[in-house]
Design an enzyme around this catalytic site. Structure first.
Site, PDB file in Angstrom:
ATOM      1  N   GLU A  60       0.813  -1.206   0.000  1.00 48.92           N
ATOM      2  CA  GLU A  60       0.000   0.000   0.000  1.00 48.92           C
ATOM      3  C   GLU A  60       0.851   1.262   0.000  1.00 48.92           C
ATOM      4  OE1 GLU A  60      -0.667  -2.656   1.907  1.00 48.92           O
ATOM      5  OE2 GLU A  60      -2.558  -3.273   0.970  1.00 48.92           O
ATOM      6  N   HIS A 129     -10.245  -5.744   8.233  1.00 48.46           N
ATOM      7  CA  HIS A 129     -10.960  -5.583   6.971  1.00 48.46           C
ATOM      8  C   HIS A 129     -12.229  -4.732   7.115  1.00 48.46           C
ATOM      9  CE1 HIS A 129      -8.259  -8.798   5.914  1.00 48.46           C
ATOM     10  NE2 HIS A 129      -8.714  -8.826   4.671  1.00 48.46           N
TER      11      HIS A 129
END
Length: 325
Positions: A60, A129
């Protein structure tokens, strides 16, 4: 104009913008041939090629750095963070670089980055998540934070975000991807950023909310109507900056407020909305501000999330408490 799901509306928005502007680039983990973990980019690489829609390494921080560099050199990147709980790995790029760049350059440079990411509970995901981390983004000056509550708004808001010259964090609740269908125009259209929407008119109490909790609030409002309580439901849509005018107008109209969010009480957007009402709308209130949220704990393992997440019943109970104050 056919009814469609939010995931298809999001795909359609990216398709429209890739077609309209060759400076738009879509990239992230598995967004190419696989079409993303939720298939939000399904078929786009086949249409626009690997130079416009492409996979990145599972990093990321690299995605964020690439987005910053591309935006600085004239592109309109639309990077996907596969799940927003992974945003910690890219915070330096978002909060330390991208959010500040137009200020640093005296608005002589644009920073048109739209970070897309799924988030939200109720779908039994693993740890990191489902977390609702929109509050972190909303506390970062220089960013817009946008959270649609259904397919129609999702397409129009995403098109507006991609066309914006400012950076946008665009968060998509996973439970909304395929659970709600709405009529969505086939052609491109925009829903304005920074503007809330009154999803249900009411006179007795204002339920101010965003994301998936809009759907729960609308259900609660229908149940409350059967008991003679006429609830107005305001969907923030853009949670930073807030649409102060719409919020305060609703508060003035009803005199009572319940703030609803999925995030923990200490997190999310409700604290900012409560502060706004206390500062600029307190003389309109006939009762203390009510709040519905998750408890102040880390997001639980999936086996316990159904008891941890706020729901329609919680909203109904809090509205009755505020109305009967």
């Amino acid at each position: 104009m056919a009814k469609t799901t939010m995931i298809k509306a999001i795909t359609a928005a990216m398709d429209e913008e890739l077609k309209r502007d060759d400076k738009v680039l879509v990239f992230g983990e598995d967004v190419g041939k696989n079409g993303g973990v939720f298939r939000a980019t399904d078929g786009l690489q086949e249409i626009y090629g690997e130079d416009r829609v492409f996979d990145t390494p599972l990093a990321e921080s690299g995605i964020g750095g690439l987005a910053a560099g591309l935006a600085f050199t004239g592109f309109r990147p639309v990077p996907e963070i596969q799940f927003f709980g992974f945003v910690f790995e890219v915070m330096d790029s978002i909060a330390g670089q991208i959010s500040r760049e137009r200020y640093r350059m005296g608005a002589t440079r644009k920073m048109p980055v739209t970070f897309r990411a799924p988030f939200g509970g109720g779908v039994h995901t693993p740890e990191l998540h489902s977390d609702s981390l929109e509050g972190l983004m909303a506390q970062t000056p220089g960013l817009r934070v946008v959270i649609p509550s259904g397919p129609y708004d999702a397409k129009g808001l995403l098109i507006s975000a991609i066309r914006s010259d400012d950076p946008v964090v665009f968060l998509e609740h996973m439970k909304l991807y395929r659970s709600v269908k709405e009529e969505v125009p086939d052609e491109a259209y925009i829903v304005p950023l920074d503007k809330a929407a009154v999803k249900r008119e009411g006179s007795d109490v204002s339920i101010i909310t965003y994301g998936y909790m809009v759907q729960e609030s609308l259900k609660a409002a229908e149940d409350l109507a059967k008991e003679g309580i006429n609830a107005e439901v305001v969907d923030l849509r853009t949670v930073s900056p807030l649409d102060e005018e719409t919020i305060l107008a609703s508060v003035k109209k009803t005199g009572r407020v319940v703030l609803v969010q999925e995030a923990q009480a200490q997190a999310g957007i409700s604290p900012a909305v409560a502060s706004l009402i206390a500062e600029k709308g307190i003389l309109s209130l006939e009762a203390p501000i009510g709040r519905v949220s998750a408890p102040d704990t880390p997001y639980p393992f999936s086996e316990a999330e159904s008891t941890w997440l706020p729901n329609k019943k919680d909203i109904v109970e809090k509205v009755k408490e505020v109305v009967n104050f």
